[in-house]
Design a protein around this motif. Structure first.
Motif, PDB file in Angstrom:
ATOM      1  N   ALA A 484       5.944 -16.016  -3.884  1.00 55.40           N
ATOM      2  CA  ALA A 484       5.728 -15.255  -2.654  1.00 55.40           C
ATOM      3  C   ALA A 484       4.682 -14.185  -2.901  1.00 55.40           C
ATOM      4  CB  ALA A 484       7.030 -14.614  -2.178  1.00 55.40           C
ATOM      5  N   THR A 485       4.048 -13.759  -1.850  1.00 51.41           N
ATOM      6  CA  THR A 485       3.129 -12.631  -1.915  1.00 51.41           C
ATOM      7  C   THR A 485       3.949 -11.345  -1.922  1.00 51.41           C
ATOM      8  OG1 THR A 485       3.003 -12.399   0.486  1.00 51.41           O
ATOM      9  CG2 THR A 485       1.444 -13.933  -0.572  1.00 51.41           C
ATOM     10  N   PRO A 486       3.367 -10.216  -2.338  1.00 51.76           N
ATOM     11  CA  PRO A 486       4.092  -8.945  -2.252  1.00 51.76           C
ATOM     12  C   PRO A 486       4.611  -8.664  -0.841  1.00 51.76           C
ATOM     13  CG  PRO A 486       2.170  -8.677  -3.631  1.00 51.76           C
ATOM     14  CD  PRO A 486       2.088 -10.064  -3.053  1.00 51.76           C
ATOM     15  N   ALA A 487       3.838  -9.003   0.180  1.00 53.70           N
ATOM     16  CA  ALA A 487       4.295  -8.765   1.554  1.00 53.70           C
ATOM     17  C   ALA A 487       5.526  -9.594   1.866  1.00 53.70           C
ATOM     18  CB  ALA A 487       3.175  -9.090   2.543  1.00 53.70           C
ATOM     19  N   GLN A 488       5.560 -10.841   1.393  1.00 56.45           N
ATOM     20  CA  GLN A 488       6.728 -11.690   1.632  1.00 56.45           C
ATOM     21  C   GLN A 488       7.937 -11.200   0.843  1.00 56.45           C
ATOM     22  OE1 GLN A 488       4.727 -15.309   0.462  1.00 56.45           O
ATOM     23  NE2 GLN A 488       4.539 -16.032   2.593  1.00 56.45           N
ATOM     24  N   ARG A 489       7.688 -10.730  -0.368  1.00 59.79           N
ATOM     25  CA  ARG A 489       8.799 -10.196  -1.166  1.00 59.79           C
ATOM     26  C   ARG A 489       9.371  -8.941  -0.505  1.00 59.79           C
ATOM     27  NH1 ARG A 489       9.403 -13.042  -5.543  1.00 59.79           N
ATOM     28  NH2 ARG A 489       7.640 -14.028  -6.608  1.00 59.79           N
ATOM     29  N   LEU A 490       8.503  -8.098   0.019  1.00 60.41           N
ATOM     30  CA  LEU A 490       8.972  -6.899   0.709  1.00 60.41           C
ATOM     31  C   LEU A 490       9.809  -7.280   1.925  1.00 60.41           C
ATOM     32  CD1 LEU A 490       9.005  -3.818   1.076  1.00 60.41           C
ATOM     33  CD2 LEU A 490       6.872  -4.051   2.362  1.00 60.41           C
ATOM     34  N   GLU A 701      15.199  -6.865  -7.425  1.00 58.99           N
ATOM     35  CA  GLU A 701      14.395  -7.862  -8.132  1.00 58.99           C
ATOM     36  C   GLU A 701      13.086  -8.137  -7.391  1.00 58.99           C
ATOM     37  OE1 GLU A 701      13.006 -10.666 -10.839  1.00 58.99           O
ATOM     38  OE2 GLU A 701      14.380  -8.955 -10.969  1.00 58.99           O
ATOM     39  N   GLN A 702      13.147  -8.221  -6.060  1.00 56.87           N
ATOM     40  CA  GLN A 702      11.926  -8.458  -5.293  1.00 56.87           C
ATOM     41  C   GLN A 702      10.978  -7.261  -5.391  1.00 56.87           C
ATOM     42  OE1 GLN A 702      11.223 -11.533  -3.844  1.00 56.87           O
ATOM     43  NE2 GLN A 702      13.017 -11.930  -5.112  1.00 56.87           N
ATOM     44  N   ILE A 703      11.526  -6.069  -5.333  1.00 53.04           N
ATOM     45  CA  ILE A 703      10.685  -4.870  -5.420  1.00 53.04           C
ATOM     46  C   ILE A 703      10.112  -4.731  -6.831  1.00 53.04           C
ATOM     47  CG2 ILE A 703      10.734  -2.348  -5.304  1.00 53.04           C
ATOM     48  CD1 ILE A 703      12.821  -2.707  -3.017  1.00 53.04           C
ATOM     49  N   ARG A 704      10.901  -5.111  -7.846  1.00 49.76           N
ATOM     50  CA  ARG A 704      10.381  -5.056  -9.216  1.00 49.76           C
ATOM     51  C   ARG A 704       9.176  -5.989  -9.380  1.00 49.76           C
ATOM     52  NH1 ARG A 704      10.229  -7.532 -13.831  1.00 49.76           N
ATOM     53  NH2 ARG A 704      11.278  -9.371 -12.980  1.00 49.76           N
ATOM     54  N   ILE A 706       7.154  -6.836  -7.021  1.00 47.21           N
ATOM     55  CA  ILE A 706       6.039  -6.154  -6.354  1.00 47.21           C
ATOM     56  C   ILE A 706       5.430  -5.134  -7.308  1.00 47.21           C
ATOM     57  CG2 ILE A 706       5.403  -4.611  -4.461  1.00 47.21           C
ATOM     58  CD1 ILE A 706       7.623  -5.948  -2.797  1.00 47.21           C
ATOM     59  N   GLY A 707       6.299  -4.452  -8.061  1.00 48.65           N
ATOM     60  CA  GLY A 707       5.813  -3.487  -9.048  1.00 48.65           C
ATOM     61  C   GLY A 707       4.953  -4.120 -10.110  1.00 48.65           C
ATOM     62  N   VAL A 708       5.316  -5.340 -10.532  1.00 51.33           N
ATOM     63  CA  VAL A 708       4.490  -6.062 -11.505  1.00 51.33           C
ATOM     64  C   VAL A 708       3.087  -6.287 -10.940  1.00 51.33           C
ATOM     65  CG1 VAL A 708       4.210  -8.259 -12.716  1.00 51.33           C
ATOM     66  CG2 VAL A 708       6.474  -7.164 -12.617  1.00 51.33           C
ATOM     67  N   ASP A 709       3.043  -6.680  -9.669  1.00 50.64           N
ATOM     68  CA  ASP A 709       1.742  -6.907  -9.014  1.00 50.64           C
ATOM     69  C   ASP A 709       0.958  -5.603  -8.905  1.00 50.64           C
ATOM     70  OD1 ASP A 709      -0.019  -8.698  -7.128  1.00 50.64           O
ATOM     71  OD2 ASP A 709       0.366  -6.841  -6.006  1.00 50.64           O
ATOM     72  N   PHE A 710       1.632  -4.537  -8.488  1.00 48.51           N
ATOM     73  CA  PHE A 710       0.947  -3.249  -8.342  1.00 48.51           C
ATOM     74  C   PHE A 710       0.396  -2.763  -9.690  1.00 48.51           C
ATOM     75  CE2 PHE A 710       2.912  -1.318  -4.214  1.00 48.51           C
ATOM     76  CZ  PHE A 710       2.471  -2.422  -3.512  1.00 48.51           C
ATOM     77  N   ALA A 711       1.167  -2.970 -10.767  1.00 47.19           N
ATOM     78  CA  ALA A 711       0.722  -2.516 -12.083  1.00 47.19           C
ATOM     79  C   ALA A 711      -0.514  -3.302 -12.526  1.00 47.19           C
ATOM     80  CB  ALA A 711       1.850  -2.657 -13.096  1.00 47.19           C
ATOM     81  N   LYS A 712      -0.521  -4.606 -12.259  1.00 38.59           N
ATOM     82  CA  LYS A 712      -1.687  -5.425 -12.613  1.00 38.59           C
ATOM     83  C   LYS A 712      -2.930  -4.951 -11.870  1.00 38.59           C
ATOM     84  CE  LYS A 712       0.747  -9.716 -13.770  1.00 38.59           C
ATOM     85  NZ  LYS A 712       1.027 -11.118 -13.339  1.00 38.59           N
ATOM     86  N   ARG A 713      -2.733  -4.489 -10.630  1.00 38.81           N
ATOM     87  CA  ARG A 713      -3.877  -4.049  -9.825  1.00 38.81           C
ATOM     88  C   ARG A 713      -4.239  -2.588 -10.080  1.00 38.81           C
ATOM     89  NH1 ARG A 713      -1.499  -5.303  -4.193  1.00 38.81           N
ATOM     90  NH2 ARG A 713      -3.343  -4.137  -3.495  1.00 38.81           N
ATOM     91  N   GLY A 714      -3.475  -1.906 -10.942  1.00 37.88           N
ATOM     92  CA  GLY A 714      -3.795  -0.527 -11.278  1.00 37.88           C
ATOM     93  C   GLY A 714      -3.331   0.493 -10.258  1.00 37.88           C
ATOM     94  N   ILE A 730       5.318   1.134   0.006  1.00 40.35           N
ATOM     95  CA  ILE A 730       4.976  -0.242  -0.361  1.00 40.35           C
ATOM     96  C   ILE A 730       4.417  -0.986   0.851  1.00 40.35           C
ATOM     97  CG2 ILE A 730       5.919  -2.444  -1.138  1.00 40.35           C
ATOM     98  CD1 ILE A 730       7.887  -0.933  -2.841  1.00 40.35           C
ATOM     99  N   ARG A 731       5.043  -0.763   1.995  1.00 37.11           N
ATOM    100  CA  ARG A 731       4.583  -1.456   3.206  1.00 37.11           C
ATOM    101  C   ARG A 731       3.122  -1.116   3.490  1.00 37.11           C
ATOM    102  NH1 ARG A 731       7.935  -1.456   8.823  1.00 37.11           N
ATOM    103  NH2 ARG A 731       9.182  -2.954   7.650  1.00 37.11           N
ATOM    104  N   ALA A 732       2.776   0.158   3.331  1.00 37.12           N
ATOM    105  CA  ALA A 732       1.392   0.570   3.579  1.00 37.12           C
ATOM    106  C   ALA A 732       0.442  -0.074   2.573  1.00 37.12           C
ATOM    107  CB  ALA A 732       1.278   2.088   3.512  1.00 37.12           C
ATOM    108  N   ALA A 733       0.894  -0.198   1.311  1.00 35.20           N
ATOM    109  CA  ALA A 733       0.029  -0.754   0.274  1.00 35.20           C
ATOM    110  C   ALA A 733      -0.175  -2.258   0.444  1.00 35.20           C
ATOM    111  CB  ALA A 733       0.610  -0.457  -1.102  1.00 35.20           C
ATOM    112  N   VAL A 734       0.881  -2.976   0.873  1.00 36.10           N
ATOM    113  CA  VAL A 734       0.736  -4.431   1.009  1.00 36.10           C
ATOM    114  C   VAL A 734       0.081  -4.807   2.336  1.00 36.10           C
ATOM    115  CG1 VAL A 734       2.718  -4.868  -0.481  1.00 36.10           C
ATOM    116  CG2 VAL A 734       3.041  -4.796   1.997  1.00 36.10           C
TER     117      VAL A 734
END
Length: 893
Positions: A484-490, A701-704, A706-714, A730-734
């Motif tokens: 899933a994308t971060p938006a779908q996970r959220l 777990e879904q938010i974590r 998303i955190g993995v994705d956010f960390a990869k993107r800096g 998170i909603r604003a960021a995704v």
């Protein structure tokens, strides 16, 4: 300006706090007050640049490196290193350019005070940690006082305080304030909020004749006043004996003289009511300038002029909710404490609760404009959750129902609320019960409560089948997406948080029927049952998911016993090493397979599990592994938890039979029926929370991820930083992934706030919007059996044993038979109950979580024993009388 050696107060910019690194907290505040026009004696600051040079010449690096390796509890080593640092600083002569600057700017008698960069801060005042020298006369004497101030950065108390507060010694520097001396006739200290009760509308003033040093140092018993700030009226006064007076000497220095007589207060106060009112007004203006309550030192000279000599924040007050009104009294109930959680919640934990609250709010007809903000009655303070219960307090029905519910869940809070009923500011505004009855009827019909309750009453097996169906359906809805994308996970996380709360009304009615039957039996057995007998009926109750979890862990311990090498490894290896080996997959199969099976079912649980931001046992199994090792140390077969549980169930059935026989006839039949239904149904009380925690685990777990994705993107530094964001963040960021903002500074700020709040030892159960903590105002409910502690009887029986005070169960060790003394509990604590000989808890009522589980295990327990973790020490022999609700220490037994 960063290399300036000397700055006069009026040269410190108005944004004085921004000059902290150069002038320290005290000087920064004096700069703010001076430029704002407050009556501050003129003065100057020798900046931290001067100290930096002194520290370099002294060669403090080796001492600082050694201090970094010392624990805050190792006082002898800390004191030894502090003494060494002082000696190094005192041995360095004052550089000539610094001495010249001092001589050029100092004239007449002065006070010389330390001003550290970690001092007078909003979160740590450091009051009294460095030295002050009064009425210093002459340049040479001033320079010597300056040198001694520099050295006082390394007093034993200052070093210990910094170590305990986690402040880096190498990052702290010291400036020195040199201020014209006020030859005070009267002086003292003023708090612009009541530091005991928290009331923000009261100023508390201590005053004595002469210099304020006698009051600040505690050498004198001063006159004490509580002043209402809005009116200036003195609400309380207590005259001290004022045995010591400190005054300036003409040639420099001070003298102490005796005044009054021991044990007798002077008949006349040293300060007038008009002066007190003027002080309160001035304090209110200082507070307004800072936007926070202040601790102020003041003096009045022979001409009657009022001076402010310094101010610092009051750091011990519990913060107010951001929306607390000034003129309309509100009552806030701490939902965190009600759930057994003294610690703060992470920002994501609070955000999840807000979203969860929107569903039940809408269900009962409360408008929720923004689900992300949650129910309007929810607020937060000190990173804890609070509920605005003012409307309930002003309703006749609310006053009847809420305290009665709390009587069995959190008895101390019920007493506090009843104590607020006479307050005219909380007068009744809703007397008719009809609106409440209409709302309750509509809700009951909407969720089908009457049918569910009748089904449970007629056939408990139907209630259990219904609960199983609800759980199965929820798990299907919670099935996470594989990719899933971060938006779908959220979206999935938000959907889960909304859906989970709907399970409560589908299961709770059955548990409510069980407790109603218990109440009916209690009424039928009035004057028949002995104290504690009805509690015995709840021992070994079936269908309690938390009890089943604890017994499953015990069974795992029993399985490991069959493998001597595995058992030896568990008992001789550190918990951290065992946890690491579990992650690596290198534990013996008897341990690894059993632990994996346990965590598949219960791994979503945790200590402080209502906070979505905290790791689950499946992520960090250290706590469970530690408890498992503790179980293996229990070698008495007769004390085995499963044996005790079965024994308790047998005793409960025997007690039901005996009570029904003693009641006799039709009443006896009703008693047997009611108590049977209670045993069959009350165990379901734990299931709704278990399912909600399941929901939190899925959302986490879904938010974590998303955190993995956010960390990869800096966007954040590491994946777990995501829990210091909120759902709207998170909603604003995704929503705009290509333009998402850098969130690292936001995370840092929130982490700092959270970590400061972790150090707070006390959270109020009830908080008023004027800052008052009613429990601090009420009479202490320490009871009076020879100074013993009293609380609420939670589980009958008496046990004498060694106390083990535990504030956080993570990694805690409890010897079999020890008595667990703790602030409060949630299901994450209950594995400790299996080897405990008894329980003493500061929070809770007869039907709070800890009380229920203690009864099921047959552990004598007293809950709601205020101050237990402070008055009882680990290793102390205590007696817990769970029948009468009294805890006795060894000297009282």
């Amino acid at each position: 300006m960063s290399d300036a050696l000397v700055l006069k107060f009026h040269d410190i910019p108005d944004a004085g706090a921004g000059m902290l690194a150069l002038v320290g907290g005290k000087a920064a505040n004096l700069g703010i007050l001076t430029r704002a026009g407050f009556p501050v004696p003129p003065g100057l600051c020798i900046t931290t640049e001067a100290y930096r040079r002194i520290a370099e010449l002294a060669g403090l690096d080796e001492v600082i490196e050694a201090l970094a390796r010392v624990s805050a509890t190792d006082l002898p080593t800390l004191n030894q290193l502090a003494q060494k640092a002082r000696g190094l600083v005192e041995a360095v002569p004052v550089p000539e350019d610094i001495a010249t600057a001092v001589r050029a700017n100092v004239h007449g008698p002065v006070a010389v005070r330390s001003s550290a960069t970690a001092e007078d801060l909003p979160h740590a005042s450091f009051a009294g940690q460095q030295d002050t020298f009064l009425n210093v006369v002459g340049p040479d004497a001033v320079l010597e006082a300056v040198r001694r101030c520099w050295a006082s950065l390394w007093t034993d108390r200052a070093v210990t305080y910094r170590t305990a507060n986690g402040i880096d010694h190498s990052a702290v520097r010291l400036a020195v304030v040199i201020q014209d001396m006020v030859h005070a006739e009267i002086a003292g200290v003023m708090f612009t909020a009541n530091p005991v009760t928290g009331t923000r509308t009261q100023a508390v003033i201590d005053a004595a004749s002469g210099l304020g040093e006698a009051v600040v140092s505690g050498e004198v018993n001063p006159d004490h006043f509580v002043v209402d700030k809005p009116s200036g009226r003195v609400k309380e006064r207590s005259l001290g004996d004022k045995l010591v007076t400190i005054r300036s000497l003409a040639g420099g220095g001070t003298e102490r003289t005796s005044a009054g007589s021991p044990g007798s207060a002077e008949a006349k106060p040293c300060i007038t009511d008009a002066q007190l009112a003027a002080l309160a007004r001035l304090g209110a203006n200082v507070e307004k300038r800072y936007g926070a309550p202040q601790d102020i030192e003041w003096a009045i000279d022979a001409d009657g002029t009022l001076w402010l000599t310094q101010t610092r924040p009051i750091t011990t007050l519990f913060p107010l909710p951001p929306n607390a009104p000034d003129n309309d009294l509100r009552v806030y109930f701490c939902a965190s404490v009600a759930q057994g959680l003294q610690r703060p919640l992470t920002p994501m934990g609070i955000s999840a609760f807000r979203l969860i609250s929107s569903t039940p709010a809408r269900l009962i007809g409360i408008p929720v404009p923004d689900p992300m903000k949650g129910a309007p009655i929810f607020t937060e303070a000190g990173d804890r959750l609070f509920v605005d219960i003012t409307g309930i307090m002003r309703s006749h029905v609310g006053r009847e129902i809420l305290p009665r519910l709390l009587d069995v869940m959190e008895a101390r809070t019920a007493r506090i609320l009843r104590g607020l009923f006479p307050d005219p500011r909380l007068s009744l505004t809703l007397r008719s019960p009809l609106p409440f009855l209409r709302r309750i009827t509509r809700i009951a019909l909407t969720i089908g409560l009457p049918a569910l309750a009748v089904q449970a009453l007629l056939n408990p097996a139907t209630a259990h089948r219904n609960a199983a169906r609800v759980e199965a359906a929820l798990r299907v809805r919670l099935a996470p997406p594989d990719e899933a994308t971060p938006a779908q996970r959220l979206k999935h996380a938000e959907h889960a948080l909304g859906a989970g709360v709907l399970t409560v009304p589908k299961i709770a009615p059955s548990a409510i029927v069980g407790f109603a039957m218990l109440g009916l039996a209690n009424w039928l057995l009035k004057n028949i049952a002995k104290p504690g007998e009805i509690q015995t009926v709840l021992r070994g109750v079936p269908h309690n998911v938390t009890t089943e979890m604890d017994l499953a862990l015990w069974q795992l311990a029993e399985d490991i016993r069959k493998h001597p090498q595995a058992m030896k490894l568990m008992l001789e290896t550190s918990v951290s090493t065992l946890a690491e080996r579990y992650r690596e997959g290198s534990l013996p199969p008897a341990v690894a397979d059993g632990l994996a099976s346990f965590l598949r079912k219960y791994g979503h649980r945790a200590v402080a599990e209502i906070d979505l931001g905290l790791p689950r046992w499946s992520e960090e199994p250290d706590h469970i592994i530690g408890v498992l090792a503790n179980y293996l140390r229990l070698t008495d077969p007769d004390a085995a938890p499963d044996v005790q549980f079965a024994r308790g169930a047998t005793e409960a059935r025997r007690t039901i039979k005996d009570l029904s026989r003693r009641a006799g006839g039709l009443r006896g039949g009703l008693v047997r029926f009611a108590l049977g239904r209670a045993r069959a149904l009350v165990g379901l009380r734990e299931l709704p929370k278990f399912l909600m925690v399941t929901v939190l685990g899925v959302a986490r777990e879904q938010i974590r991820l998303i955190g993995v994705d956010f960390a990869k993107r800096g966007l954040i530094s590491k994946a777990d930083d995501v829990f210091f964001l909120t759902l709207p963040d998170i909603r604003a960021a995704v929503a705009e992934p290509d333009t998402a903002p850098d969130l690292r500074s936001l995370v840092t700020t929130r982490r700092e706030s959270y970590e400061r709040e972790l150090g707070r030892r006390h959270t109020p159960r009830i908080l008023l919007s004027d800052g008052t903590e009613p429990e601090a105002v009420a009479d202490a409910h320490m009871v009076a059996v020879a100074g013993a502690l009293t609380g609420t009887s939670a589980s009958a029986g008496t046990v004498t044993g060694v106390a083990r005070v535990i504030l956080d169960p993570t990694g805690a060790y409890l010897e079999p038979g020890e008595i667990l003394v703790c602030p409060s509990t949630d299901p994450g604590w209950t594995p400790l109950f299996l080897t405990a000989g008894g329980l003493v808890m500061e929070m809770g009522g007869a039907n709070s979580h800890g009380a229920v589980v203690a009864r099921e295990y047959g552990i004598p327990a007293v809950v709601g024993a205020t101050g237990a973790t402070e008055h009882i020490t680990t290793g102390q022999l205590i007696t817990v009388d769970g029948t009468s609700g009294v805890v006795l220490t060894a000297q009282e037994t």
